[in-house]
Design an enzyme around this catalytic site. Structure first.
Site, PDB file in Angstrom:
ATOM      1  CD  GLU A 104      69.402   8.790  72.930  1.00 11.30           C
ATOM      2  OE1 GLU A 104      68.495   8.489  73.744  1.00 11.30           O
ATOM      3  OE2 GLU A 104      69.176   9.252  71.796  1.00 11.30           O
ATOM      4  CG  ASP A 111      61.329  -9.917  64.386  1.00 13.13           C
ATOM      5  OD1 ASP A 111      61.521 -11.111  64.658  1.00 13.13           O
ATOM      6  OD2 ASP A 111      60.518  -9.529  63.524  1.00 13.13           O
TER       7      ASP A 111
END
Ligand code: GLC
Length: 533
Positions: free
Chosen positions: A245, A203
């Site tokens: 990751e 956002d």
């Protein structure tokens, strides 16, 4: 052609959870309601669902004011419901994208309660606090994104300083200049990715980079309250490192900048966003040349591997069928948009209700909820005809939190599913076509010069040659494509319910016999001349 990543394959469908389906009769959509309607998403063939925020929130900005980044608000259900939703979606091969709001929290978040409690609190510097300007007013001239909120600063009597809020005063901006804040927000990302979430919509990404000196905008040729280089991009790269990751995850950013040169910067280098919502596109007038220009400009500016995210509607804007109505063409244009987004190189984003051609709802003054006038595009989805299901139209058995559209009887899911010519049937067909066609998913794209008011482009892949065309005029227009003399073609899909027949025909060439109907969009398969009909 190697198989593209999941987020490039099919459409991403934005669910606005308050308005999708209510499972407990309180008039507000929730996770239970959503889980009960996953067939609808599967029937559309979407690859992923993006959920607007379902986190703990006082709901001043409909959930974009988050009081706990790692829990679900009771109005939507529980964390277990969200885990269940993720599992249900995955069982159907649908990925789940959550809305992550890194720029600000709610003023009820424990971090902000601590921060405002005293100038000495260890969390003080987690938000942006400043003394008054010499004239006693706010520290600089920054304004809230919402006109009704006025300045982007509010004065806190208790501690005698101002705090920054790029949106409502109940949404204080987090201080990303503080490494502790950055680390804490990275941990929020890990919390959700550990739970099996496939991606995040970020956002207000452009707001993560602000001038660290907090200088005023006036008298400057650039804005100091957003899109500040290089910090905006350094922060995004830090987020991407966390996402990387994990295997096979995706981030799409709300990059609300009305200049494509600025937007593509957030896609560059392969270490920032996977996709950026492009608001230059969303704000286009209904004009073939304007669309062509923006698509060509994106392709010219972006790196060759940058992947577009094309969309024309979300929960912050008037709906496509209303915005482009222009005296009664809204429904036809909403259908044309669905085809256009499916056939352009990039990932189509559908906002819930786009598949029904929903217009804006009328909101009487006494029912207004949103601070920024965005209620009309957020009305609940009509699932069943009110004549059968009552005034909640299958959305709720209670009183809906916003009025439904007037046209719920004809436009609801049940009515449209029964009509092979409906917008819903068209959008389902488009989903199938995209799933069947490597050229549509990941083929090359070539914009054509197709005559006035017509936007046309080729998509090609091994053994496939598709031509998409949209007539932006409200009168018929010939499909003239000089580069493709006398092409023979089969109509794969048309948005005009009157067009029948898919047989191979001659003529999209310089003296075309193929005539596009008013506001019609088509997808044609170009057939090699050698092949017998
Ligand atoms: C984004 C959201 C919008 C929200 C704002 C503040 O623009 O899409 O709904 O009000 O950010 O979080």
């Amino acid at each position: 052609m190697s198989s593209p990543p999941w987020w490039q394959r099919g459409a991403v469908y934005q669910v606005y959870p308050r308005s999708f389906a209510d499972g407990d009769g309180d008039g507000v959509g929730d996770l239970r309601g959503l889980r009960a309607h996953l067939d609808h998403l599967a029937d559309l063939g979407v690859t992923a669902v993006w959920l607007s925020p379902v986190f703990t929130s006082p709901m001043v900005d409909a959930g974009y004011d988050v009081a706990d980044f790692c829990d679900v608000d009771p109005v939507f259900g529980t964390l277990e419901d969200l885990d269940g939703l993720i599992a249900d979606c995955h069982a159907r091969g649908i990925r789940v994208v959550l809305d992550w709001v890194p720029n600000h929290s709610s003023d009820q978040h424990p971090w902000f309660l601590a921060s405002r409690s005293s100038r000495d609190d260890p969390r003080r510097d987690w938000y942006v606090w400043r003394d008054s300007a010499p004239d006693g007013g706010p520290p600089n001239d920054w304004r809230s994104e919402f006109a009704a909120a006025g300045p982007a600063w509010s004065y806190d009597e208790h501690t005698g300083q101002w705090y920054l809020h790029s949106y409502t005063p109940q949404q204080p901006d987090l201080n990303w200049d503080n490494p502790e804040v950055e680390a804490a927000m990275h941990d929020v990302v890990r919390f959700w990715l550990d739970r099996g979430v496939d991606g995040l919509r970020i956002d207000a990404l452009q707001r993560l980079g602000k001038d660290p000196l907090l200088r005023s905008n006036a008298g400057s040729d650039r804005r100091h309250d957003q899109d500040w280089e290089p910090v905006a991009h350094e922060r995004l790269r830090g987020i991407r490192r966390v996402v990387d990751e994990y295997q096979d995850r995706m981030i799409v950013g709300e990059v609300y900048l009305l200049d494509q040169r600025r937007v593509v910067d957030y896609l560059s280098g392969g270490d920032q966003l996977h996709m950026a919502h492009n608001f230059v596109f969303l704000h286009l007038p209904w004009d073939a040349a304007a669309f062509r220009h923006v698509i060509a400009e994106f392709e010219a500016l972006a790196e060759p591997d940058a992947w577009p995210a094309w969309f024309l509607g979300n929960h912050d804007h008037s709906r496509i069928a209303t915005r482009y109505d222009d005296g009664g063409s809204g429904q036809a244009r909403a259908r044309a948009v669905a085809l256009m987004l499916t056939a352009l190189r990039g990932t189509p984003f559908l906002y819930q209700g786009d598949e029904l051609g929903l217009p804006d709802a009328e909101i009487p003054p006494g029912r207004v909820v949103d601070v920024d006038g965005r209620d009309p595009g957020r009305a609940p989805l009509p699932w069943r005809p009110p004549s059968l299901a009552g005034p909640g139209a299958g959305f709720t058995t209670g009183e809906p939190w916003l009025p439904l559209v007037r046209e719920a009887e004809q436009l609801c899911v049940e009515s449209q599913a029964a009509d092979p010519c409906s917008t819903l049937s068209l959008v389902r067909r488009l989903g199938e076509l995209r799933a069947e066609s490597a050229a549509l998913r990941s083929g090359d794209q070539h914009l054509l010069d197709a005559g006035p008011d017509v936007l046309a482009w080729l998509r090609t892949g091994p053994g496939e040659r598709l031509l998409a065309a949209v007539n932006f005029a409200t009168e018929p227009r010939p499909l003239i494509v000089p580069g493709i003399p006398g092409a023979r073609h089969a109509v794969l899909v048309s948005t005009d319910p009157e067009r029948t027949g898919t047989a191979v025909q001659d003529g999209t060439g310089p003296r075309a016999r193929f005539v596009l109907q008013p506001s019609e969009a088509v997808l044609l398969e170009l057939v090699p001349h050698a092949r017998p009909t």
